[in-house]
Write a protein that holds these residues in place. Structure first.
Motif, PDB file in Angstrom:
ATOM      1  N   MET A   1      24.138 -50.402 -62.348  1.00  0.00           N
ATOM      2  CA  MET A   1      24.232 -51.811 -61.616  1.00  0.00           C
ATOM      3  C   MET A   1      24.638 -51.539 -60.164  1.00  0.00           C
ATOM      4  N   LYS A   2      25.596 -50.493 -59.877  1.00  0.00           N
ATOM      5  CA  LYS A   2      25.895 -50.276 -58.363  1.00  0.00           C
ATOM      6  C   LYS A   2      24.499 -49.449 -57.690  1.00  0.00           C
ATOM      7  N   ARG A   3      23.738 -48.991 -58.357  1.00  0.00           N
ATOM      8  CA  ARG A   3      22.694 -48.244 -57.878  1.00  0.00           C
ATOM      9  C   ARG A   3      21.412 -49.470 -57.493  1.00  0.00           C
ATOM     10  N   SER A   4      21.310 -50.321 -58.210  1.00  0.00           N
ATOM     11  CA  SER A   4      20.594 -51.481 -57.940  1.00  0.00           C
ATOM     12  C   SER A   4      21.008 -52.246 -56.483  1.00  0.00           C
ATOM     13  N   VAL A   5      22.270 -52.532 -56.494  1.00  0.00           N
ATOM     14  CA  VAL A   5      22.771 -53.166 -55.220  1.00  0.00           C
ATOM     15  C   VAL A   5      22.720 -52.312 -54.021  1.00  0.00           C
ATOM     16  N   LEU A   6      22.698 -51.238 -54.048  1.00  0.00           N
ATOM     17  CA  LEU A   6      22.675 -49.949 -53.166  1.00  0.00           C
ATOM     18  C   LEU A   6      21.178 -50.206 -52.508  1.00  0.00           C
ATOM     19  N   LEU A   7      20.092 -50.273 -53.626  1.00  0.00           N
ATOM     20  CA  LEU A   7      18.530 -50.285 -53.510  1.00  0.00           C
ATOM     21  C   LEU A   7      18.318 -51.473 -52.807  1.00  0.00           C
ATOM     22  N   ILE A   8      18.787 -52.834 -53.217  1.00  0.00           N
ATOM     23  CA  ILE A   8      18.716 -53.897 -52.617  1.00  0.00           C
ATOM     24  C   ILE A   8      19.055 -54.036 -51.092  1.00  0.00           C
ATOM     25  N   LEU A   9      20.432 -53.499 -50.940  1.00  0.00           N
ATOM     26  CA  LEU A   9      20.813 -53.186 -49.422  1.00  0.00           C
ATOM     27  C   LEU A   9      20.102 -52.514 -48.694  1.00  0.00           C
ATOM     28  N   ALA A  10      19.323 -51.371 -49.149  1.00  0.00           N
ATOM     29  CA  ALA A  10      18.685 -50.357 -48.411  1.00  0.00           C
ATOM     30  C   ALA A  10      17.300 -51.053 -48.095  1.00  0.00           C
ATOM     31  N   LEU A  11      16.767 -51.726 -48.991  1.00  0.00           N
ATOM     32  CA  LEU A  11      15.412 -52.624 -48.628  1.00  0.00           C
ATOM     33  C   LEU A  11      15.852 -53.846 -47.576  1.00  0.00           C
ATOM     34  N   ALA A  12      16.972 -54.384 -47.682  1.00  0.00           N
ATOM     35  CA  ALA A  12      16.894 -55.525 -46.865  1.00  0.00           C
ATOM     36  C   ALA A  12      17.797 -55.259 -45.244  1.00  0.00           C
ATOM     37  N   SER A  13      18.011 -53.726 -45.286  1.00  0.00           N
ATOM     38  CA  SER A  13      18.842 -53.332 -43.873  1.00  0.00           C
ATOM     39  C   SER A  13      17.830 -53.578 -42.748  1.00  0.00           C
ATOM     40  N   PRO A  14      16.404 -53.421 -42.723  1.00  0.00           N
ATOM     41  CA  PRO A  14      15.620 -53.703 -41.637  1.00  0.00           C
ATOM     42  C   PRO A  14      15.780 -55.164 -41.199  1.00  0.00           C
ATOM     43  N   LEU A  15      15.873 -56.072 -42.290  1.00  0.00           N
ATOM     44  CA  LEU A  15      15.913 -57.443 -42.048  1.00  0.00           C
ATOM     45  C   LEU A  15      17.132 -58.088 -41.134  1.00  0.00           C
ATOM     46  N   LEU A  16      18.183 -57.180 -41.475  1.00  0.00           N
ATOM     47  CA  LEU A  16      19.459 -57.400 -40.763  1.00  0.00           C
ATOM     48  C   LEU A  16      19.496 -57.127 -39.111  1.00  0.00           C
ATOM     49  N   GLY A  17      18.797 -55.974 -38.858  1.00  0.00           N
ATOM     50  CA  GLY A  17      18.647 -55.719 -37.382  1.00  0.00           C
ATOM     51  C   GLY A  17      17.707 -56.681 -36.838  1.00  0.00           C
ATOM     52  N   GLY A  18      17.328 -57.741 -37.328  1.00  0.00           N
ATOM     53  CA  GLY A  18      16.425 -58.416 -36.717  1.00  0.00           C
ATOM     54  C   GLY A  18      17.023 -59.566 -35.814  1.00  0.00           C
ATOM     55  N   CYS A  19      18.121 -59.628 -35.612  1.00  0.00           N
ATOM     56  CA  CYS A  19      18.935 -60.591 -34.647  1.00  0.00           C
ATOM     57  C   CYS A  19      18.521 -60.226 -33.206  1.00  0.00           C
ATOM     58  N   ARG A  20      18.151 -61.853 -32.616  1.00  0.00           N
ATOM     59  CA  ARG A  20      17.356 -61.607 -31.506  1.00  0.00           C
ATOM     60  C   ARG A  20      18.238 -62.896 -30.756  1.00  0.00           C
ATOM     61  N   PHE A  21      17.917 -63.147 -29.610  1.00  0.00           N
ATOM     62  CA  PHE A  21      18.522 -64.218 -28.481  1.00  0.00           C
ATOM     63  C   PHE A  21      17.789 -65.615 -29.266  1.00  0.00           C
ATOM     64  N   ASN A  22      18.361 -66.775 -29.177  1.00  0.00           N
ATOM     65  CA  ASN A  22      18.029 -67.840 -29.498  1.00  0.00           C
ATOM     66  C   ASN A  22      16.874 -68.469 -28.638  1.00  0.00           C
TER      67      ASN A  22
END
Length: 124
Positions: A1-22
């Motif tokens: 379970m812990k491994r699947s959460v880490l895998l999901i966070l690792a795959l979602a991390s590029p989306l979290l860095g996509g913050c831009r000006f509005n």
């Protein structure tokens, strides 16, 4: 379970860095300023028995007549005008005036009053 959460966070991390000006664009284009016709220099002085009015215009200048209405106190002495265009932005107007007085010239260009220039040789 812990491994699947880490895998999901690792795959979602590029989306979290996509913050831009509005707002777009980040740097707005330069504003083009077109100033209206205005008098940058006007001087009324006496040279002997003649009043000399030197005027310089600046800004957007459509060809037209610079008109001067001459007064001595409340009495109108006359009207003079000169044609100005983009190449000719300065004018010198003359009015014969033998006596001392409270002289003024009201300057207009294209039907718009721009300035009043005064020369008080006596009290108004």
């Amino acid at each position: 379970m812990k491994r699947s959460v880490l895998l999901i966070l690792a795959l979602a991390s590029p989306l979290l860095g996509g913050c831009r000006f509005n707002f777009v664009p980040l740097i707005p284009p330069p504003v083009q300023v077109s100033l209206p016709t205005r008098i940058t220099q006007a001087e009324l002085k006496r040279e002997g028995d003649v009043l000399v009015l030197a005027v310089t215009l600046d800004g957007r200048l459509e060809p037209g007549y610079l008109t001067a209405h001459w007064f001595d106190g409340a009495r109108e002495l006359g009207t003079d005008s000169v044609y100005l265009d983009a190449d000719t932005r300065s004018a010198t107007l003359r009015l014969p005036a033998t006596g001392k007085g409270a002289y003024r010239a009201v300057l207009s260009f294209g039907g718009t009053v721009l300035r009043q220039v005064e020369l008080y040789e006596v009290g108004p």
